[in-house]
Design a protein around this motif. Structure first.
Motif, PDB file in Angstrom:
ATOM      1  N   GLU A 317      21.204  -4.883   3.806  1.00  0.00           N
ATOM      2  CA  GLU A 317      19.856  -4.816   3.249  1.00  0.00           C
ATOM      3  C   GLU A 317      19.442  -3.353   3.167  1.00  0.00           C
ATOM      4  N   ARG A 318      18.951  -2.968   2.023  1.00  0.00           N
ATOM      5  CA  ARG A 318      18.501  -1.586   1.817  1.00  0.00           C
ATOM      6  C   ARG A 318      16.995  -1.619   1.527  1.00  0.00           C
ATOM      7  N   ARG A 319      16.236  -0.919   2.334  1.00  0.00           N
ATOM      8  CA  ARG A 319      14.784  -0.904   2.175  1.00  0.00           C
ATOM      9  C   ARG A 319      14.297   0.532   2.067  1.00  0.00           C
ATOM     10  N   GLU A 320      13.392   0.748   1.134  1.00  0.00           N
ATOM     11  CA  GLU A 320      12.831   2.077   0.919  1.00  0.00           C
ATOM     12  C   GLU A 320      11.665   2.309   1.872  1.00  0.00           C
ATOM     13  N   ILE A 321      11.654   3.501   2.495  1.00  0.00           N
ATOM     14  CA  ILE A 321      10.556   3.871   3.390  1.00  0.00           C
ATOM     15  C   ILE A 321       9.418   4.403   2.548  1.00  0.00           C
ATOM     16  N   MET A 322       8.276   3.747   2.613  1.00  0.00           N
ATOM     17  CA  MET A 322       7.099   4.162   1.854  1.00  0.00           C
ATOM     18  C   MET A 322       6.026   4.651   2.823  1.00  0.00           C
ATOM     19  N   VAL A 323       5.455   5.818   2.532  1.00  0.00           N
ATOM     20  CA  VAL A 323       4.403   6.388   3.368  1.00  0.00           C
ATOM     21  C   VAL A 323       3.166   6.598   2.503  1.00  0.00           C
ATOM     22  N   PRO A 324       1.991   6.491   3.093  1.00  0.00           N
ATOM     23  CA  PRO A 324       0.760   6.678   2.303  1.00  0.00           C
ATOM     24  C   PRO A 324       0.519   8.141   1.986  1.00  0.00           C
TER      25      PRO A 324
END
Length: 584
Positions: A317-324
């Motif tokens: 599983e590949r998940r993108e790290i999203m920051v505000p």
């Protein structure tokens, strides 16, 4: 001194230099213009008068007529009024005297010829005087131009030196403080909150430096108060990641390793202390498993990795790290958005589920194989019961036998489909590729379902050319797909309707299609038609199958290097298609 004053003085100095150079340029350009006009003013007129008089004398025979004499006298007067050179007046007077003798009434022809020669001589003298004057004045003008050019070059050089020195030194008044501010801000971005600025004087930069120092002092205070809390949160997150049973690898936006838990380290044979902060591209060059991990498509099946002393299966599983990110808009409203700050790779151990799935597949294959024989036997027995030679049956018994035959056929079809599915899932699907005529495959499939079509009075129509190129396929599997399409089409078609089989050549290969004119398929179900065990909801009038036929058809066609799809509209029927490559 304020920055505004410094800028005004600097630009004022530039303005004075530009005005001074412009004035010098205008002065010498005016001198060059005057010199040029001197050359062309009077001497050119004298030469023109001489040329006209010579033309009059050369073009007319002696004695001259009155018109020629009048024109000659007019040109002579113009010349006498345009005396510019020394000796030109005497030559003009001699010319006038000779012309008077030439024009005197009663003068014989010899006297006129002598006067004509003297006139030519004087015209030549006037011509030479003006030509020499033009050459002399041109030389003088050229010297004046060269002198002016020298002065202009000198003035331009001085202005260039002054402006160059100014451009080197003056921007430093503004650029040097700005550079110090830029370096200080970069230090702040690296969390060096002890950075300070010192400027002498009382200009705006000094005031800004004081405000900057106050800001850094507050930031340093805030950092010291929150550092312990952030460190505690970081340690807690690292502990959570470390205790997870799945292998986890985190990369930042620069493709550097942020974290690596113990399970991932053991699986990839990497030391956490050595790889934290390292470039992932560099690690991939010496770790084939990490390279495969980074380049594998998450939509693919489980990865087979040797772990725990055996071959294990892992789901990536590949998940993108999203920051505000908070953006201050022009209307003073802070807008929150998200940006990518890296990626997290999670390897879930699905070995247990894979083994269960294989056990399920083997169980289905075994059960299907064991059921196929008794069901075939039951079907044969029912066929014998239906034979009049065994004995006659009443209508109720015949109807019961017919139902048993239909149910046996459905059970045989389901067991066959389950066997085919188990072959696909276990990778034991065997294809016998041969070069086949697409038209013959379609005719074979139509012959298979022709009895079923006659029972329902459905017309089967084949549309194709006779000279289609051959396809390299498993004829039996391809015909099975067409039979499945035809059976579904007839199931959902009304009596006395038509089913169209079409074969045509396209740019990509040979396209087979089966079209019915039933009620069509709702768009919400079309994407799932080729999923295993999926069945389109019916109104109870049509018997559904196992939900495996289209899924197996998809596996067969894709195994042959083709693709399969459906086109359908509510109320207009459906068109099931597959495309196969042309045999080389």
């Amino acid at each position: 001194m304020k920055i505004k004053t410094k800028l005004r003085l600097g630009f004022g100095f530039l303005f004075v230099v530009v005005i001074l150079f412009g004035a010098i340029s205008l002065y010498y350009m005016n001198k060059i213009s005057v010199s040029s006009r001197v050359i062309l003013k009077d001497n050119y007129e004298s030469l023109r008068y001489v040329r006209l008089m010579r033309t009059l004398l050369d073009d007319n025979e002696l004695p001259l007529n009155q018109n020629t004499k009048d024109e000659m006298a007019a040109q002579l007067r113009r010349e006498q009024s345009n005396i510019t050179e020394k000796g030109e007046g005497e030559a003009a007077a001699a010319l006038a005297k000779a012309f008077a003798e030439l024009s005197r009434p009663g003068a014989d022809l010899d006297i006129q010829r002598a006067a004509l020669r003297r006139m030519h001589l004087q015209l030549r003298i006037i011509d030479e005087l003006n030509m020499k004057a033009i050459v002399r004045k041109n030389d003088a003008a050229q010297a004046s131009v060269e002198k002016a050019a020298t002065y202009l070059i000198f003035a331009a050089s001085m202005c260039f030196i002054i402006l160059f020195s100014f451009s080197l030194n003056f921007p430093g008044f503004v650029a040097n403080p700005l550079r110090e501010f830029s370096e200080a801000i970069k230090a702040i971005s690296r969390k060096n909150y002890k950075q300070r600025l010192e400027f002498a004087g009382n200009d705006e930069f000094s005031e800004l430096a004081e405000e900057f120092n106050a800001m850094t002092a507050q930031l340093n205070k805030w950092e010291n108060s929150n550092l312990a809390k952030l460190q505690s949160e970081k340690l807690r997150i690292e502990a959570i990641i470390g205790q997870m049973q799945d292998a986890i690898i985190g990369l930042n936006e620069r493709n550097e390793v942020l974290f690596l838990n113990q399970v991932a380290g053991q699986l990839l044979n990497l030391n956490e202390k050595d790889v934290i902060g390292a470039d992932a591209a560099t690690l991939m060059k010496r770790n084939d498993l990490l390279k495969a991990l980074m380049q594998t498509d998450t939509s693919a099946g489980p990865m087979k990795i040797y772990a725990d002393g055996k071959e294990s299966y892992f789901k990536l599983e590949r998940r993108e790290i999203m920051v505000p990110v908070y953006e201050d808009q022009q209307d003073r409203v802070i807008k929150e958005s998200m940006r990518a700050a890296g990626e997290v790779y999670v390897l879930k151990n699905v070995t247990e589920y894979k083994e269960l799935d294989e056990a399920k597949t083997n169980f289905i294959a075994t059960v299907s194989h064991e059921l196929k024989t008794p069901i075939s036997s039951i079907k044969m027995s029912v066929k014998l019961l239906d034979d009049e030679r065994v004995g006659s049956m009443n209508p109720e018994q015949k109807e019961l036998v017919q139902h048993i035959k239909e149910d046996c056929g459905r059970l045989l079809k389901i067991t066959s489909e389950l066997l085919d599915l188990s072959q696909v899932e276990t990778g034991k699907l065997q294809l016998n590729f041969v070069k086949s005529d697409p038209r013959k495959i379609a005719i074979y499939a139509m012959d298979t379902v022709r009895f079923q079509a006659e029972q329902k009075t459905i017309e089967l129509e084949l549309i194709s050319r006779n000279d289609l190129p051959k396809v390299n396929v498993d004829t039996e599997k391809t015909a099975w797909v067409l039979v499945n399409f035809l059976s579904n089409a007839m199931r959902y078609s009304a009596q006395k309707s038509k089913v169209v089989i079409q074969i045509m050549k396209t740019a990509d290969g040979i396209e087979f299609s089966v079209r019915d004119f039933g009620k069509g398929i709702d768009p919400q179900y079309q994407k799932r038609l080729f999923d295993r065990y999926f069945q389109v909801p019916t109104d109870g009038n049509n018997k559904s199958g196992s939900g495996l036929g289209l899924a197996i058809s998809k596996d067969f066609i894709e195994a042959e290097g083709g693709r399969i799809w459906v086109e359908s509209e509510i109320g207009e029927g459906s068109r099931f298609c597959f495309l196969l490559p042309i045999a080389e």
